[in-house]
Write a protein that holds these residues in place. Structure first.
Motif, PDB file in Angstrom:
ATOM      1  N   GLU A  17      73.587  81.348  37.272  1.00  0.00           N
ATOM      2  CA  GLU A  17      73.397  81.219  35.833  1.00  0.00           C
ATOM      3  C   GLU A  17      71.945  80.913  35.497  1.00  0.00           C
ATOM      4  OE1 GLU A  17      76.340  78.362  34.724  1.00  0.00           O
ATOM      5  OE2 GLU A  17      78.001  79.781  35.000  1.00  0.00           O
ATOM      6  N   SER A  18      71.277  80.130  36.353  1.00  0.00           N
ATOM      7  CA  SER A  18      69.852  79.862  36.146  1.00  0.00           C
ATOM      8  C   SER A  18      69.049  81.159  36.280  1.00  0.00           C
ATOM      9  CB  SER A  18      69.345  78.830  37.157  1.00  0.00           C
ATOM     10  OG  SER A  18      69.980  77.594  36.971  1.00  0.00           O
ATOM     11  N   GLU A  19      69.441  81.990  37.241  1.00  0.00           N
ATOM     12  CA  GLU A  19      68.758  83.269  37.447  1.00  0.00           C
ATOM     13  C   GLU A  19      68.945  84.182  36.244  1.00  0.00           C
ATOM     14  OE1 GLU A  19      70.194  86.454  40.386  1.00  0.00           O
ATOM     15  OE2 GLU A  19      68.621  85.401  41.505  1.00  0.00           O
ATOM     16  N   ASP A  20      70.186  84.273  35.740  1.00  0.00           N
ATOM     17  CA  ASP A  20      70.441  85.118  34.572  1.00  0.00           C
ATOM     18  C   ASP A  20      69.696  84.593  33.349  1.00  0.00           C
ATOM     19  OD1 ASP A  20      72.060  86.715  36.081  1.00  0.00           O
ATOM     20  OD2 ASP A  20      73.945  85.919  35.318  1.00  0.00           O
ATOM     21  N   PHE A  21      69.676  83.267  33.192  1.00  0.00           N
ATOM     22  CA  PHE A  21      69.000  82.675  32.042  1.00  0.00           C
ATOM     23  C   PHE A  21      67.508  82.980  32.082  1.00  0.00           C
ATOM     24  CE2 PHE A  21      66.956  79.180  29.744  1.00  0.00           C
ATOM     25  CZ  PHE A  21      67.675  79.193  28.555  1.00  0.00           C
ATOM     26  N   ALA A  22      66.918  82.881  33.288  1.00  0.00           N
ATOM     27  CA  ALA A  22      65.487  83.157  33.422  1.00  0.00           C
ATOM     28  C   ALA A  22      65.191  84.615  33.089  1.00  0.00           C
ATOM     29  CB  ALA A  22      65.023  82.832  34.842  1.00  0.00           C
ATOM     30  N   ARG A  23      65.986  85.537  33.603  1.00  0.00           N
ATOM     31  CA  ARG A  23      65.720  86.950  33.374  1.00  0.00           C
ATOM     32  C   ARG A  23      66.018  87.356  31.942  1.00  0.00           C
ATOM     33  NH1 ARG A  23      67.909  88.955  39.297  1.00  0.00           N
ATOM     34  NH2 ARG A  23      65.933  88.611  40.364  1.00  0.00           N
ATOM     35  N   ASP A  33      80.102  74.276  47.244  1.00  0.00           N
ATOM     36  CA  ASP A  33      79.270  75.476  47.385  1.00  0.00           C
ATOM     37  C   ASP A  33      79.450  76.400  46.181  1.00  0.00           C
ATOM     38  OD1 ASP A  33      78.119  74.848  49.870  1.00  0.00           O
ATOM     39  OD2 ASP A  33      79.921  75.505  50.911  1.00  0.00           O
ATOM     40  N   ALA A  34      80.675  76.495  45.672  1.00  0.00           N
ATOM     41  CA  ALA A  34      80.932  77.352  44.517  1.00  0.00           C
ATOM     42  C   ALA A  34      80.135  76.888  43.305  1.00  0.00           C
ATOM     43  CB  ALA A  34      82.427  77.360  44.187  1.00  0.00           C
ATOM     44  N   MET A  35      80.132  75.587  43.038  1.00  0.00           N
ATOM     45  CA  MET A  35      79.400  75.073  41.875  1.00  0.00           C
ATOM     46  C   MET A  35      77.894  75.274  42.036  1.00  0.00           C
ATOM     47  SD  MET A  35      81.733  74.170  39.815  1.00  0.00           S
ATOM     48  CE  MET A  35      82.685  75.521  40.538  1.00  0.00           C
ATOM     49  N   ARG A  36      77.397  75.098  43.261  1.00  0.00           N
ATOM     50  CA  ARG A  36      75.964  75.283  43.514  1.00  0.00           C
ATOM     51  C   ARG A  36      75.574  76.747  43.297  1.00  0.00           C
ATOM     52  NH1 ARG A  36      75.864  73.654  48.563  1.00  0.00           N
ATOM     53  NH2 ARG A  36      75.846  71.467  47.969  1.00  0.00           N
ATOM     54  N   ILE A  37      76.411  77.664  43.761  1.00  0.00           N
ATOM     55  CA  ILE A  37      76.131  79.101  43.607  1.00  0.00           C
ATOM     56  C   ILE A  37      76.158  79.499  42.133  1.00  0.00           C
ATOM     57  CG2 ILE A  37      77.125  81.394  43.998  1.00  0.00           C
ATOM     58  CD1 ILE A  37      77.957  80.279  46.806  1.00  0.00           C
ATOM     59  N   LEU A  38      77.154  79.015  41.386  1.00  0.00           N
ATOM     60  CA  LEU A  38      77.243  79.356  39.966  1.00  0.00           C
ATOM     61  C   LEU A  38      76.051  78.809  39.193  1.00  0.00           C
ATOM     62  CD1 LEU A  38      81.049  78.870  39.211  1.00  0.00           C
ATOM     63  CD2 LEU A  38      79.789  81.001  39.506  1.00  0.00           C
ATOM     64  N   GLU A  39      75.623  77.610  39.548  1.00  0.00           N
ATOM     65  CA  GLU A  39      74.435  77.056  38.888  1.00  0.00           C
ATOM     66  C   GLU A  39      73.212  77.922  39.157  1.00  0.00           C
ATOM     67  OE1 GLU A  39      71.719  72.952  38.790  1.00  0.00           O
ATOM     68  OE2 GLU A  39      73.290  73.201  40.284  1.00  0.00           O
ATOM     69  N   HIS A  40      73.070  78.358  40.422  1.00  0.00           N
ATOM     70  CA  HIS A  40      71.935  79.211  40.787  1.00  0.00           C
ATOM     71  C   HIS A  40      72.003  80.550  40.054  1.00  0.00           C
ATOM     72  CE1 HIS A  40      69.009  81.363  43.240  1.00  0.00           C
ATOM     73  NE2 HIS A  40      69.923  82.305  43.404  1.00  0.00           N
TER      74      HIS A  40
END
Length: 440
Positions: free
Chosen positions: A247-253, A238-245
């Motif tokens: 980081e993807s959110e920060d990258f998009a913004r 769950d930790a890896m899935r959350i970090l991926e999400h």
């Protein structure tokens, strides 16, 4: 992929099954994400029951909800009941309230109680993403008795490799790994082999909890309430899935768009437009500042037309310098390298960095500009480069840190906003320096 598409179009479920069962779960998930919604549902129906559950668990929550719409009610009930409680809570968050209530009602009382307990925690909290299915060991046990306890309860646990040790009232007093138990003499008291616990509060932000798991290199950390009582485990998957999400959110913004929340090829074109259009409108409005600055200094430009030649170079360099600074600082904040109390140090470092960068660029640009248009314009450009680069890096440090302090996502005040800000301020600096040096 071509064979898979051909089987989907032909509606040949047997051929689909033969193709998919040869692959591992991550590969199947990747292939399903590349299909459109109808084709994905057809391919998913071809999977054997056990494989279908494993694949369903690994899909994004939005795609899970989309698949449920295409499934028969009895199949939906099987999929939902087969999920771990934390994965089930994540899925229910994505579904309409009426659908979520119906699915909850179809669960067994025990599964429903575990799921609703997770849904009671704040969104994006560690409690919402923990698994309540955790084996815990009473502190008074010996190592041998602890192993017997694990064997007796492992069927009801999502993971048994990290084991919380509890005192009276389920207070967490330590943790021990299953490996440590296996290699220790059975007669040794458990309290002699346990380690000091690393815990997270149930109300803590899920990203903070995920980084705690990653930074400590552990497979799970106990989740506790305000009185240190065990509630569940926050696991590494769950930790890896959350970090991926996150980081993807920060990258998009950082790129001035909203996160897609689903794989790119599974996203409709209209959703791609929606994720970007609002930001483009905002940036257009912000860019109007640049137009106003140019209009204000129209007379200066009319007197020395040569100044216009270097406007793209100046604002482009300033924007790029600011974007580098803000990306570096936002990343450092995300990793916990800097906090708001470090603001003076960060500002000083970026101010000096900007001044040095501006000086280096000015030195390189001054020679050719002098030969092209004369020493006066070269001096104007050199001074403007030093000032603009210094302002850009300083703004790139201050704005995201202040934004986080006031509760705004630092990624929102991203590189495009810094670039737009530097464009306007850079032009003001350029023309003011020109007026001072050239006596306009």
């Amino acid at each position: 992929m071509d064979d898979l598409l051909a089987a989907v179009r032909a509606g040949d479920l047997r051929a689909l099954r033969d193709l998919l069962v040869l692959e591992d779960v991550p590969t199947i998930v990747d292939e399903l994400e590349r299909l459109d919604a109808v084709s994905r549902a057809i391919a998913f129906r071809a999977l054997p029951k056990d494989l279908a559950l494993a694949v369903f668990e690994d899909l994004d929550a939005e795609l899970q909800g989309e698949l449920l719409d295409a499934m028969r009610q009895e199949t939906v009930a099987e999929l939902i009941s087969g999920l771990d409680p934390d994965d089930r809570a994540t899925l229910l968050d994505e579904l309409p309230a009426s659908v979520a209530s119906t699915l909850l009602a179809a669960l067994s009382p025990h599964e429903r109680e575990m799921t609703t307990s997770l849904l009671g925690y704040p969104p994006d909290s560690a409690g919402r993403r923990m698994t309540p299915q955790a084996v815990h060991l009473p502190v008074h046990l010996s190592v041998g008795a602890a192993l017997d306890h694990v064997r007796a309860h492992e069927a009801d646990a999502e993971m048994i490799y990290t084991l919380p040790v509890v005192a009276a009232g389920r207070e967490v007093v330590g943790v021990v790994s299953l490996r440590r138990l296996f290699v220790t003499d059975p007669q040794v008291p458990l309290r002699e082999v346990m380690s000091d616990p690393i815990v997270v509060r149930a109300t803590e932000d899920q990203e903070v909890a995920a980084r705690s798991v990653r930074d400590h290199g552990t497979l799970a950390v106990p989740v506790v309430d305000g009185e240190q009582r065990l509630l569940g485990l926050f696991t590494v998957d769950d930790a890896m899935r959350i970090l991926e999400h996150e980081e993807s959110e920060d990258f998009a913004r950082t790129g001035a768009s909203e996160p897609l929340r689903r794989p790119y090829l599974a996203t409709r074109v209209l959703d791609l437009v929606r994720s970007r259009i609002l930001w483009l409108f905002v940036l257009i409005a912000a860019a109007a500042l640049t137009v106003n600055v140019l209009e204000h200094f129209e007379d200066t430009l009319a007197e020395v037309v040569t100044l216009a030649l270097f406007i793209p170079l100046l604002i482009g360099t300033g924007g790029n310098t600011g974007a580098q600074a803000v990306t570096t600082v936002v990343r450092a904040m995300a990793l916990g390298d800097v906090r708001f109390r470090d603001l003076p140090r960060v500002v000083w470092r970026e101010l000096v960095t900007g001044a040095l960068l501006g000086t280096a660029l000015a030195a390189v640009a001054a020679v050719p500009v002098t030969f092209l248009v004369g020493g006066d314009i070269a001096l104007v450009l050199a001074l403007a480069l030093v000032i603009v680069c210094t302002l850009a890096t300083t703004a790139g440090a201050v704005i995201p840190m202040v934004a986080k302090k006031v509760g705004v996502d630092p990624a929102v005040v991203s590189a495009p906003f810094i670039t737009t800000l530097v464009d306007a301020t850079g032009l003001i600096v350029y023309f003011v320096v020109a007026q001072a040096v050239l006596g306009l």
